[in-house]
Design a protein around this motif. Structure first.
Motif, PDB file in Angstrom:
ATOM      1  N   TYR A 250    -112.274   7.199  25.052  1.00 42.10           N
ATOM      2  CA  TYR A 250    -111.328   7.705  24.061  1.00 42.10           C
ATOM      3  C   TYR A 250    -110.329   6.614  23.696  1.00 42.10           C
ATOM      4  O   TYR A 250    -109.803   5.923  24.574  1.00 42.10           O
ATOM      5  CB  TYR A 250    -110.597   8.920  24.637  1.00 42.10           C
ATOM      6  CG  TYR A 250    -109.343   9.328  23.895  1.00 42.10           C
ATOM      7  CD1 TYR A 250    -109.428  10.050  22.715  1.00 42.10           C
ATOM      8  CD2 TYR A 250    -108.089   8.982  24.374  1.00 42.10           C
ATOM      9  CE1 TYR A 250    -108.283  10.416  22.025  1.00 42.10           C
ATOM     10  CE2 TYR A 250    -106.937   9.355  23.705  1.00 42.10           C
ATOM     11  CZ  TYR A 250    -107.038  10.068  22.521  1.00 42.10           C
ATOM     12  OH  TYR A 250    -105.902  10.438  21.845  1.00 42.10           O
TER      13      TYR A 250
ATOM     14  N   ASP B 206    -107.565  16.163  18.894  1.00 43.92           N
ATOM     15  CA  ASP B 206    -107.277  14.924  19.597  1.00 43.92           C
ATOM     16  C   ASP B 206    -106.329  15.295  20.746  1.00 43.92           C
ATOM     17  O   ASP B 206    -105.205  15.753  20.506  1.00 43.92           O
ATOM     18  CB  ASP B 206    -106.595  13.935  18.649  1.00 43.92           C
ATOM     19  CG  ASP B 206    -106.470  12.527  19.207  1.00 43.92           C
ATOM     20  OD1 ASP B 206    -106.315  12.396  20.427  1.00 43.92           O
ATOM     21  OD2 ASP B 206    -106.508  11.561  18.419  1.00 43.92           O
ATOM     22  N   SER B 207    -106.793  15.198  22.022  1.00 40.44           N
ATOM     23  CA  SER B 207    -107.952  14.460  22.477  1.00 40.44           C
ATOM     24  C   SER B 207    -109.169  15.388  22.716  1.00 40.44           C
ATOM     25  O   SER B 207    -110.265  15.099  22.279  1.00 40.44           O
ATOM     26  CB  SER B 207    -107.618  13.735  23.781  1.00 40.44           C
ATOM     27  OG  SER B 207    -106.450  12.958  23.638  1.00 40.44           O
TER      28      SER B 207
END
Length: 966
Positions: free
Chosen positions: A106, A49-50
């Motif tokens: 996202y 992440d990310s």
């Protein structure tokens, strides 16, 4: 096998911020690998992440993860045995780019890395834990600006501040810290891990075709990018919804003597603004320049000049580009300078406000904002920094995190001097795949600008190789269109990259995806000529073969098919995306049309299944499902959900995958049942939402009964019923009944007897629209809403659109128009429209399909633009229609074991091409029409097992040659 090996890895990060803004964090683990046996297969499973980039012993192995919901986070698996040195030390290195802000692909989570290496003996060789070391990559600037509200941050790297051998074995990481274990697999927010369901994206080296121009330039002297949205409304860091706010931005411009300066806002990010200098507010006549670029010529007094901007508007998260040009030295200092903290975390800016703000969610009620707060009005009288103290309750210094160190975008487009130079042929070595260097000249007290043409639009990762003096700055700026001395700037997209050179020879591969055709390369601060060995791009897209083909007697149609194919390819990443440059967003409605084009040019259904499966994950944002997913923007366009339901049926009809149909069905039923709850007493869909279909000025209010929306709802219910046959017969019959009831209601309440056409809408106050549009009539015909005389009236409109109706406003709407023309059998009208509308793109040297038709009055912010985006897959419809109807190939059953070949010749004399078959190869077809004998000679090469139904046009006799394969 490896997928059955349980996770033993743990999530790791550092002991710092949980979700830091724009952090580039490196992890590495050195280990000894002893091969158990010759046939040992070694795999690594990884996610982050990310986003991450994975290296094994210094070699880039993969990037990921693919976009996914945090509660169903995707992980990747790579076979890495061939990268390992048996019986020796090896190194796994990963850079994780954590955004710390949500985007349109996202949802903000927290920083984390998870990785595990195992073999085919089910042995875990290595897993992330506290023995992995970590460090922030100090070469990357965490204060770089947002690319756009849809995307994360630009890339600014100083190669002098980092040892790039960190990915290799033997690198000394003694000063790195141990990683912190933050939790096991299954922890929040990544409660479920799912294996990536598509292959890795391509990375194909692409070289430019030529140096387009060489110039000596002098840019503006100072500039920054401000993140005003996150500063004014800190809670907006948790979502990507629109936020409406207003307030003031203040700073002090300090000079040693009186001087004139130009203040420029080269891109305000859709915010409106006005300026005051030393308490004097400017009016509209004081500004000049073509919007969104606006400039102000001001006289500065010696000493401190108090500058204040009134900022108002709505923002998703675009950067606010603020710059100053002055021939004398200036200093930008905080109006709170005496209280500037010693650590230097405060910027030269302070703000008053926000005096009011509201978060906007399209499908939910919105509180009106108060534009006349008394403190806001009183603050307009401030003439100097000392007076700010009277507004302590509203006064806040701006944190440096929200202020870039420079503004590469404004530096590239705002030049106070530009002199174009002849291009020496040797300079073309920069774009030629040889080992000769292009020597980029250095001009005293000026910068050197190259514009490089890649020949077509592409999307991927910039790479270059150069020899430079230490401290040389190379700025890159990608854009899509230039012609005859005009360049269309990428407003609302900071499509730039900055690289600060170390001394000597160096190579750099970008880690941020960008889309462009032209690349401006500006060399700054060089103390010796730069040797540029190459500038190239790793073109990256979904892994497909270009199976489809199309040619015909009209070469213009062949060109249109080619740009449709290339557009679709560029807009296939880990999902379909709207465009490779501005947004890179999976818009659910766009993808329905893009999927149909993909079937005919590439023949892949895995990406379609992936896209369709992602949509129901948005049900926590709305049971009506999101219009772009996965996204931090909670937004609903009802038509986009209806197109999703229709696309699910079309996927089943193409692939024959009944298992997929059964899996997706409960999600279709869930959302359509929620839409049915929004029918009013008249039986019409009456709701608040982003009730969009086309950019044209049709009457489609965000509250009320919108005709095209009701019609597509009917189509969605019918499509869902067909998909439910054999799965949920009771619901299938219910949906057919509700669709029939809605059709009756549409005819009862939305048909104008006076105008003999369907009205665009009924407003929320009950007022019936006086607008009549081609969009509404096309959708009514396409969705089977009208019967008898009304149907014949619609057929007349479709062939000959009344000039008083609102006309088709975008290639996206033309897709439905072409569907209607195909249903009507008017392929002559369809091809003529393609030649006119897409032919204008070809005339302007388009290599991809534009978002809008040239110079449309609905070209978003600026009607003088040819288009906003020059590569938009919602516009690639000819890639479908020319294969499905001119070649005439269409499936007759799910999975296409039976295929119809029904060429539509219109005014063409011949055509040839290829259409992919789902899972069974392809069909090659060519036909030639002999108008004198009225015979159509058709040659078909296809699998022998394929059952063909061949239909010739009316009045023609088919002469068939079939070649069977297998």
């Amino acid at each position: 096998m490896n997928e059955k090996v349980p996770w033993k890895a743990q999530w790791i990060w550092s002991g710092g911020e949980v979700s830091p803004r724009n952090e580039w964090r490196c992890f590495r683990k050195q280990f000894h690998y002893s091969c158990a046996h010759y046939e040992e297969q070694v795999n690594i499973k990884i996610t982050a992440d990310s986003r991450y980039v994975l290296y094994v012993n210094g070699t880039l192995v993969g990037r990921g993860p693919v976009r996914s919901w945090p509660f169903e986070l995707a992980f990747d698996e790579y076979e890495i045995g061939h990268f390992l040195n048996a019986g020796a030390d090896n190194t796994i290195a990963v850079i994780v780019m954590h955004y710390g802000v949500p985007t349109f692909q996202y949802l903000r989570g927290r920083g984390g890395l998870l990785a595990q290496i195992d073999n085919n003996d089910r042995k875990v060789i290595l897993a992330t834990d506290s023995t992995w070391t970590t460090a922030i990559h100090s070469g990357y600037d965490s204060r770089s600006s947002r690319m756009s509200c849809q995307l994360p941050f630009t890339e600014i790297i100083d190669s002098r501040d980092w040892d790039e051998s960190w990915t290799e074995t033997g690198f000394a990481d003694d000063d790195w810290e141990p990683s912190d274990v933050i939790g096991p697999v299954g922890m929040e927010p990544w409660t479920s891990l799912i294996e990536r369901d598509i292959p890795p994206l391509t990375e194909e080296p692409v070289y430019p075709v030529r140096i387009e121009s060489l110039s000596r330039v002098k840019p503006r002297s100072w500039g920054v990018v401000l993140d005003l949205r996150n500063h004014f409304v800190p809670s907006s860091e948790q979502h990507a919804n629109n936020v409406r706010f207003y307030g003031y931005v203040t700073t002090v411009i300090r000079t040693n003597k009186p001087v004139r300066a130009i203040i420029g806002i080269v891109d305000g990010g859709r915010l409106s603004w006005n300026c005051s200098i030393n308490g004097v507010w400017l009016d509209e006549n004081d500004y000049y320049g073509e919007k969104p670029e606006r400039y102000l010529d001001v006289q500065l007094v010696q000493g401190d000049n108090f500058f204040m901007m009134d900022i108002q508007g709505s923002s998703h998260g675009h950067g606010f580009h603020f710059a100053i040009d002055c021939d004398e030295p200036i200093e930008i200092v905080s109006p709170l300078e005496s209280r500037l903290d010693p650590a230097g975390t405060r910027s030269p800016f302070a703000t008053l406000g926000p005096f009011d703000y509201v978060e906007i969610i399209d499908h939910q009620p919105e509180r009106p904002i108060n534009p006349s707060h008394p403190d806001f009005m009183q603050a307009r009288k401030i003439a100097g920094a000392s007076e700010l103290e009277h507004f302590k309750g509203w006064l806040r210094p701006v944190d440096n995190r929200y202020v870039s160190r420079d503004d590469v975008f404004s530096k590239c487009i705002w030049k106070k001097q530009s002199v174009q130079m002849p291009i020496p042929y040797s300079l073309q070595n920069a774009v030629i795949a040889n080992r000769a260097a292009a020597v980029v000249p250095v001009y005293p007290e000026e910068h050197t600008e190259l514009i490089i043409d890649f020949g077509k639009e592409f999307s991927g990762y910039i790479e270059f190789e150069a020899d430079a003096s230490g401290g040389t700055v190379i700025d890159f700026y990608g854009f899509e269109f230039m012609r005859d001395g005009y360049r269309q700037e990428m407003y609302e997209l900071d499509n730039t990259m900055r690289y600060v050179c170390k001394e000597g020879h160096q190579t750099y591969s970008s880690l941020v995806r960008r889309g462009f055709r032209y690349l401006m390369v500006t060399v700054r601060n060089a103390t010796k000529p730069l040797k540029l060995y190459r500038v190239s791009l790793f073109q990256s897209n979904y892994a497909v073969a270009e199976i489809g083909r199309f040619q015909c007697s009209d070469p213009l149609l062949g060109d249109i098919w080619e740009i449709s194919k290339h557009t679709t390819r560029l807009c296939m990443e880990d999902t379909f995306v709207d465009c490779p440059a501005f947004e890179q967003t999976f818009w659910v409605g766009d993808a329905r049309n893009e999927a149909l084009v993909n079937y005919y040019v590439f023949g892949d259904d895995a990406i379609v299944k992936r896209c369709l499966r992602l949509v129901p994950g948005s049900n926590f944002q709305s049971p009506l499902y999101g219009d772009q997913v996965p996204s931090g923007w909670s937004s609903v366009i009802p038509n986009w959900t209806f197109f999703w339901a229709i696309a699910c049926l079309e996927l089943y009809r193409y692939s024959g995958d009944r298992k997929f149909a059964e899996q997706i069905w409960p999600h279709i039923r869930y959302t359509l049942d929620h839409f049915l709850e929004k029918l009013d007493d008249n039986g019409l869909l009456n709701m608040k939402g982003w009730n969009l279909l086309d950019w044209a000025p049709i009457d489609q209010p965000n509250d009320g009964v919108v005709s095209h929306q009701n019609m597509f709802f009917v189509q969605a219910l019918r499509s869902a019923a067909l998909l439910a046959d054999g799965v949920d017969e009771e619901c299938a019959e219910r949906y057919r009944s509700r669709a029939d009831d809605m059709k009756t209601a549409i005819n009862a309440f939305l048909w104008s007897k006076e105008r003999q056409a369907f009205v665009d809408c009924i407003h929320s106050d009950g007022r019936i629209s006086e607008t009549f549009s081609m969009q509404t009539q096309v959708v009514a015909y396409l969705c089977g809403i009208a019967d008898d005389t009304r149907l014949r009236r619609l057929e007349t409109y479709i062939v000959t659109p009344p000039h008083e109706f609102v006309q088709i406003g975008s290639p996206f709407m033309s897709f439905f128009y072409y569907e209607a023309l195909a249903k009507l059998g008017r392929f002559d009208v369809m091809l003529d429209d393609m030649r006119i509308q897409y032919g204008k793109m070809i005339e302007h040297d388009a290599t991809t399909c534009w978002e809008m038709y040239p110079n449309s009055t609905e070209n978003r912010a600026n009607p003088n633009l040819l288009t906003r985006s020059h590569c938009h897959a919602w516009s690639a419809g000819p890639g479908y229609f020319l294969g499905a109807f001119v070649l005439g190939v269409r499936g007759l059953d799910p999975g296409w074991s039976k295929v119809l070949v029904e060429p539509q010749i219109a005014d063409l004399s011949w055509a040839r091409g290829t259409v992919p078959l789902p899972g069974q190869g392809r069909i090659d077809i060519s036909w030639r029409a002999d108008r004198s004998t009225r015979k159509l000679h058709i040659r078909i090469e296809a699998p022998s097992a394929l059952e063909l139904s061949i239909v010739s046009p009316e009045g023609y006799e088919a002469v068939i040659e079939r070649i069977g394969l297998g």
